[in-house]
Design a protein around this motif. Structure first.
Motif, mmCIF file in Angstrom:
data_model
loop_
_atom_site.group_PDB
_atom_site.id
_atom_site.type_symbol
_atom_site.label_atom_id
_atom_site.label_comp_id
_atom_site.label_asym_id
_atom_site.label_seq_id
_atom_site.Cartn_x
_atom_site.Cartn_y
_atom_site.Cartn_z
ATOM 1 N N GLY A 98 27.070 -17.104 -45.623
ATOM 2 C CA GLY A 98 28.190 -17.722 -45.643
ATOM 3 C C GLY A 98 28.142 -19.216 -45.235
ATOM 4 O O GLY A 98 29.203 -19.943 -44.964
ATOM 5 N N GLY A 100 26.539 -21.669 -46.292
ATOM 6 C CA GLY A 100 26.625 -22.585 -47.473
ATOM 7 C C GLY A 100 25.104 -23.055 -47.947
ATOM 8 O O GLY A 100 24.940 -24.050 -48.860
ATOM 9 N N LYS A 101 24.288 -21.988 -47.858
ATOM 10 C CA LYS A 101 22.852 -22.269 -48.343
ATOM 11 C C LYS A 101 22.819 -22.416 -49.949
ATOM 12 O O LYS A 101 22.392 -23.206 -50.410
ATOM 13 C CB LYS A 101 22.124 -21.111 -47.979
ATOM 14 C CG LYS A 101 21.746 -21.131 -46.401
ATOM 15 C CD LYS A 101 20.949 -19.901 -45.923
ATOM 16 C CE LYS A 101 21.310 -18.643 -46.197
ATOM 17 N NZ LYS A 101 22.659 -18.059 -45.667
ATOM 18 N N SER A 102 23.619 -21.249 -50.491
ATOM 19 C CA SER A 102 23.605 -21.165 -51.911
ATOM 20 C C SER A 102 24.313 -22.501 -52.493
ATOM 21 O O SER A 102 23.966 -22.928 -53.359
ATOM 22 C CB SER A 102 24.284 -20.168 -52.745
ATOM 23 O OG SER A 102 23.849 -18.860 -51.910
ATOM 24 N N THR A 103 25.262 -23.128 -51.665
ATOM 25 C CA THR A 103 26.220 -23.980 -52.088
ATOM 26 C C THR A 103 25.255 -25.320 -52.408
ATOM 27 O O THR A 103 25.162 -25.979 -53.240
ATOM 28 C CB THR A 103 27.275 -24.406 -51.411
ATOM 29 O OG1 THR A 103 28.087 -23.076 -51.079
ATOM 30 C CG2 THR A 103 28.167 -25.366 -51.789
ATOM 31 N N ARG A 134 30.994 -20.579 -59.267
ATOM 32 C CA ARG A 134 30.831 -21.687 -58.177
ATOM 33 C C ARG A 134 30.434 -23.007 -58.617
ATOM 34 O O ARG A 134 30.766 -23.919 -57.956
ATOM 35 C CB ARG A 134 29.561 -21.013 -57.203
ATOM 36 C CG ARG A 134 29.179 -22.111 -56.131
ATOM 37 C CD ARG A 134 27.767 -21.684 -55.557
ATOM 38 N NE ARG A 134 27.932 -20.296 -55.458
ATOM 39 C CZ ARG A 134 28.034 -19.726 -53.901
ATOM 40 N NH1 ARG A 134 28.158 -20.679 -52.997
ATOM 41 N NH2 ARG A 134 27.838 -18.305 -53.816
ATOM 42 N N ARG A 137 33.393 -24.712 -59.973
ATOM 43 C CA ARG A 137 34.258 -25.163 -58.590
ATOM 44 C C ARG A 137 33.560 -26.454 -57.902
ATOM 45 O O ARG A 137 34.255 -27.495 -57.664
ATOM 46 C CB ARG A 137 34.315 -24.149 -57.622
ATOM 47 C CG ARG A 137 34.893 -24.456 -56.478
ATOM 48 C CD ARG A 137 35.094 -23.133 -55.600
ATOM 49 N NE ARG A 137 35.696 -23.541 -54.430
ATOM 50 C CZ ARG A 137 35.595 -22.662 -53.352
ATOM 51 N NH1 ARG A 137 35.172 -21.332 -53.405
ATOM 52 N NH2 ARG A 137 36.059 -23.139 -52.275
ATOM 53 N N MET A 267 31.745 -29.180 -45.380
ATOM 54 C CA MET A 267 32.281 -28.362 -46.525
ATOM 55 C C MET A 267 33.626 -28.439 -47.052
ATOM 56 O O MET A 267 34.671 -28.604 -46.269
ATOM 57 C CB MET A 267 32.146 -26.836 -45.807
ATOM 58 C CG MET A 267 32.457 -25.677 -46.866
ATOM 59 S SD MET A 267 31.250 -25.799 -48.213
ATOM 60 C CE MET A 267 30.099 -24.448 -47.705
ATOM 61 N N THR A 268 33.623 -28.786 -48.287
ATOM 62 C CA THR A 268 35.194 -29.054 -48.676
ATOM 63 C C THR A 268 35.339 -28.108 -49.874
ATOM 64 O O THR A 268 34.422 -27.265 -50.211
ATOM 65 C CB THR A 268 34.933 -30.709 -49.218
ATOM 66 O OG1 THR A 268 34.207 -30.755 -50.500
ATOM 67 C CG2 THR A 268 34.418 -31.777 -48.449
ATOM 68 N N GLY A 269 36.601 -28.319 -50.425
ATOM 69 C CA GLY A 269 37.024 -27.530 -51.674
ATOM 70 C C GLY A 269 35.950 -27.510 -52.852
ATOM 71 O O GLY A 269 35.911 -26.596 -53.701
ATOM 72 N N GLY A 271 32.813 -28.262 -52.701
ATOM 73 C CA GLY A 271 31.205 -28.298 -52.341
ATOM 74 C C GLY A 271 31.048 -28.961 -50.948
ATOM 75 O O GLY A 271 31.813 -29.306 -50.251
#
Ligand code: TYD
Ligand code: MG
Length: 468
Positions: A98, A100-103, A134, A137, A267-269, A271
């Motif tokens: 959670g 943010g690695k995938s992001t 994702r 987004r 981290m924003t809405g 990404g």
């Protein structure tokens, strides 16, 4: 001659045990011991077989081109990588679930694909629909990257072998990939090691860069960390507090660049956004004129970063006083408290001590000692530190303040952000000419921690209302 016995080797740390046991005594891991045949005596199997070719030895001088780089287009990530991904190399990206690695990898993959390279993103954790959501987004739906959901190593390898011109392959995450030839479950050391080895071999053979995502276990280590870290060319850790919006990407190993380099993201809405000026961000919520706060002028990798250090003392409710630390080493705090008590005569007594690095950054530099001490002394005397000053310097056990590296870079960053004073170690002439401080900056050179304590004691005397 005693017969060679079989031995049991921990698959996580390599410790050798004479008999099987459930837990490795060396590293504390459970169920990691595997039986290995004894090493034969006399000439090894390679020497016995003979017929090896003579290896060519060369000198250190010679022409070797720098490795071709694939810029990700995300400056903070490229800097941590040492200038972008390297073709035919493997990168491990670790971090808490959670974080943010995938992001970040989806953002990087999309940019590399948009630059005209073939990018394959293989998700073992999320279904294709989830990754698409994702991407929507993050505003990446137009990127020409190729996406698949797969976990079977056999399928992944077969697909990659048919790719002629892949430049980047992302495996999210290595813990979900499994090889059917092994009995153990996905995510175990044996599986992670076997799957990573196969994928890395393929990346080197076919010339694409591979990024493996790895989740960190509760103890703060990647599953099978030692095995994976030595297999890859670079290891990046994504850290930060999920309650904070800041994320820090840190290189802990990099065969193609410097380690200890950090990238700062928010981290924003929509990404992860790059933070070009982390100092301003870390200091954004600082309130001036409160006791227990000091600004540390630190260096993270090649970049100076200013952070606020906060300390709070409160009377202990009996028993052993608490020492609670967020973002710094608690052993180091205990040492500083002891130095303040025994060398500087500061009585902290039965107080609970809380220390926090504001913004969620984790500091490992010993240079933070002086700033932490300033925050502690400020809290103890209830006198605010000078709001326009920064602190840095290492503190030794006798209370002496020691030199730290890159003083000029620290001072320049402080001046850039409007700080007008600095408390720093006394410069000892080591043959080198002391560099000029930024114009208009007042330098308070401190040889001993007691000098710092005296400044606060003076403040309290000065601030005391005149008596009758
Ligand atoms: P994720 O990349 O899934 O983490 P990891 O792969 O390391 O497990 O990040 C998930 C978190 O990030 C989740 O709590 C939601 C948050 N998030 C945002 O705040 N903004 C965004 O644009 C995205 C995609 C995620
Ligand atoms: Mg993920």
């Amino acid at each position: 001659m005693a017969r060679d016995k079989t031995r049991f080797v921990c698959q996580a740390c390599g410790a050798v045990h004479p008999k099987w046991q459930g837990r490795c005594e060396a590293c504390g891991e459970w169920n990691t011991l595997a039986e290995e045949a004894p090493a034969p005596r006399g000439p090894g199997p390679a020497a016995k077989a003979g017929g090896g070719r003579r290896v060519e030895f060369v000198g250190l001088k010679g022409s070797s081109a720098p490795p071709p780089r694939i810029p990700t287009g995300i400056a903070e990530l490229d800097r941590v990588l040492g200038g972008g991904l390297v073709a035919a190399s493997a990168v491990l990206v670790g971090g808490d679930p959670g974080i943010g690695k995938s992001t970040i990898l989806l953002q990087a993959a999309a940019r590399v694909a948009s630059a005209g390279r073939r990018v394959l993103y293989i998700s073992g954790e999320e279904a294709v629909e989830q990754v698409r959501l994702r991407a929507a987004r993050l505003g990446l739906t137009d990127s020409p990257m190729a996406l698949a959901a797969a976990t079977a190593l056999r399928d992944i390898v077969a697909s990659l072998e048919q790719e002629a011109d892949a430049a980047l392959v992302v495996i999210d995450s290595i813990q979900t990939v499994w090889l059917d030839a092994l009995d153990s479950a996905p995510g175990t050391v044996a599986q992670v090691r076997a799957c990573a080895a196969e994928l890395i071999r393929l990346a080197k053979a076919r010339g694409f860069a591979i990024v493996l995502v790895g989740h960190v276990t509760k103890e703060g280590t990647l599953a099978g960390p030692r095995v994976l870290e030595h297999m890859v060319d670079a290891t990046l850790y994504f850290e930060g507090d999920r309650g904070h919006q800041f994320r820090i990407l840190r290189a802990v190993k990099n065969r193609f660049g410097a380690t200890d380099e950090i990238g700062v993201f928010e981290m924003t809405g929509t990404g992860l956004m790059e933070v070009a000026n982390p100092s301003a961000l870390f200091l954004a919520e600082r309130r001036g004129n409160v006791s227990g706060s000091a600004v540390f002028a630190g260096i993270e990798g090649t970049r100076p970063v200013l952070v606020e250090i906060q300390a709070l003392l409160s009377p202990s409710s009996g028993g052993t006083p608490r020492r609670q630390v967020v973002g710094w080493d608690s052993g180091r705090l205990s040492m500083l408290l002891a130095v303040l008590e025994s060398r500087c005569g500061l009585t902290l007594g039965q107080n609970d001590v809380y220390l926090n690095i504001a913004g969620g950054l984790r500091i490992t530099e010993p240079a933070a000692d002086l700033a932490v001490a300033a925050a502690l002394v400020s809290a103890a005397t209830d006198r605010p530190t000078d709001a326009g000053a920064v602190y840095f310097g290492e503190v030794g056990l006798s209370g002496e303040v020691r030199q730290v590296s890159q003083a000029e870079a620290r001072l320049r960053e402080a001046a850039k952000l409007g700080f007008a004073a600095a408390t720093l170690p006394r410069r000892v002439a080591r043959g080198a000419k002391p560099a000029a401080p930024p114009a208009g900056m007042a330098l308070h050179e401190t040889g001993h921690l007691a000098d710092l304590v005296a400044v606060f004691a003076e403040k309290s005397v000065k601030a005391r209302p005149p008596g009758p």
